[in-house]
Design an enzyme around this catalytic site. Structure first.
Site, PDB file in Angstrom:
ATOM      1  N   LEU A   1       0.882  -1.170   0.000  1.00 42.18           N
ATOM      2  CA  LEU A   1       0.000   0.000   0.000  1.00 42.18           C
ATOM      3  C   LEU A   1       0.919   1.220   0.000  1.00 42.18           C
ATOM      4  O   LEU A   1       1.937   1.225   0.713  1.00 42.18           O
ATOM      5  CB  LEU A   1      -0.897   0.027   1.237  1.00 42.18           C
ATOM      6  N   ASP A   2       0.580   2.239  -0.796  1.00 43.01           N
ATOM      7  CA  ASP A   2       1.479   3.389  -0.846  1.00 43.01           C
ATOM      8  C   ASP A   2       1.427   4.170   0.456  1.00 43.01           C
ATOM      9  O   ASP A   2       0.559   3.946   1.309  1.00 43.01           O
ATOM     10  CB  ASP A   2       1.206   4.267  -2.076  1.00 43.01           C
ATOM     11  N   ILE A   3       2.339   5.094   0.616  1.00 44.54           N
ATOM     12  CA  ILE A   3       2.529   5.771   1.904  1.00 44.54           C
ATOM     13  C   ILE A   3       1.287   6.520   2.357  1.00 44.54           C
ATOM     14  O   ILE A   3       1.029   6.650   3.557  1.00 44.54           O
ATOM     15  CB  ILE A   3       3.753   6.722   1.830  1.00 44.54           C
TER      16      ILE A   3
ATOM     17  N   THR B   1      -1.859   5.607   1.715  1.00 45.76           N
ATOM     18  CA  THR B   1      -3.008   4.702   1.801  1.00 45.76           C
ATOM     19  C   THR B   1      -2.952   3.928   3.110  1.00 45.76           C
ATOM     20  O   THR B   1      -1.886   3.474   3.536  1.00 45.76           O
ATOM     21  CB  THR B   1      -3.017   3.718   0.618  1.00 45.76           C
TER      22      THR B   1
END
Length: 309
Positions: free
Chosen positions: A134-136, A138
């Site tokens: 998951l990106d930073i 999210t």
């Protein structure tokens, strides 16, 4: 350490071990054994092999090597001997983690920022492997497992495991736009679409939607909405397959999955069921108190404020 060329003696030794193992029907690909031993996903281990970082009985391994974990073979990664006992009988474990915004999906960050691995329980003879990323910016459900083969299969696009997200968008959304997002739009890395879109509440230009897709390409949910001129202001993953983020689990909290849910994930990707669990089955009906988890998360956060920016 640079890869070295195979010597005749090495080929003879590996061939002899492989023949002996094959006769017993117990030889397996090296990357599969190491993945099961919790040393990474098959893809990560294949990269290590290509870089010459793995040796078998003192000889540099190559892609395609097979070993028998019961034969006393010695495998090292970067000179460190790997305990193959856990590969012979490793209990598959899976954690549900509520990733907060601001944490990175990496084991180590050169800038000292917090990562998703920082709060996980310590293991002996194995390690946690993240199932996707998951990106930073999210938050939400992130699964971890000790079984590299399980992680590899769950992440593979061919498995088409559903991911569901709760997303808050900023902009004017109409039915024509939702129709395009369901039907499919062209992104820079190929066509993409939402399998399902459900209205989640809100009024005006700030609304919530629950969206489902079948793969986990980089920033795919955000890019789909952005293709329609809509900005994503909040993104939370709430489901992976049939595994739903537990209500009451605080950000930064984790909970280990029971045997039934572990075997659901294994069956989903064509793996044999697990027969053991590290959970105390006598306590299976008792869920951890949310207040206890929150206190633990708060203590961790206070101790690690220096990593936050």
């Amino acid at each position: 350490m640079k890869p070295i060329k195979n010597t005749q003696s090495r080929n003879s030794s590996v061939a002899k071990n492989s023949a002996k193992s094959a006769a017993k029907g117990e030889s397996e690909k090296l990357q599969k054994v190491l993945a099961r031993a919790g040393q990474g996903s098959r893809r990560e281990i294949e990269t290590m092999i290509s870089e010459g970082r793995i040796s078998v009985d003192g000889k540099i391994a190559t892609l395609g090597d097979r070993i028998d974990v019961h034969s006393g073979v010695k495998v090292r990664i970067d000179g460190r001997q790997i305990n193959l006992t856990v590969a012979q009988k490793e209990v598959c474990r899976v954690l549900m983690y509520y990733k907060p915004e601001g944490e990175l999906c990496t084991r180590h960050d050169p800038e000292g920022r917090a990562t998703v691995f920082d709060r996980l329980p310590r293991l002996t003879g194995a390690r946690w492997i993240a199932v996707g990323r998951l990106d930073i910016n999210t938050s939400g459900l992130l699964l971890f497992t000790t079984d590299g083969e399980l992680a590899n299969r769950l992440m593979h696009p061919s498995r088409e495991v559903e991911r569901e997200y709760s997303v808050r968008v900023f902009g004017q959304v109409d039915e024509a736009m939702l129709h395009r997002l369901r039907k499919g739009v062209q992104l820079e890395d190929g066509p993409a679409s939402f399998k399902e879109i459900k209205f989640g509440g809100g009024v005006g230009i700030n609304q919530w939607f629950d969206v489902t897709l079948m793969e986990g390409r980089n920033r795919e949910v955000r890019r789909l909405w952005e293709s329609q001129g809509i900005q994503v202001s909040r993104l939370i993953r709430i489901r992976y397959g049939n595994i739903k983020l537990i209500k009451g689990l605080p950000r930064g909290g984790w909970q280990e999955l029971d045997l039934a849910n572990v075997n659901y994930l294994r069956e989903l990707v064509g793996l044999a069921p697990e027969t053991e669990t590290k959970l105390d089955v006598t306590q299976a009906a008792r869920r951890p108190k949310s207040s206890q988890i929150r206190k633990a998360v708060k203590r961790y956060t206070e101790l690690n404020k220096r990593y936050k920016k």
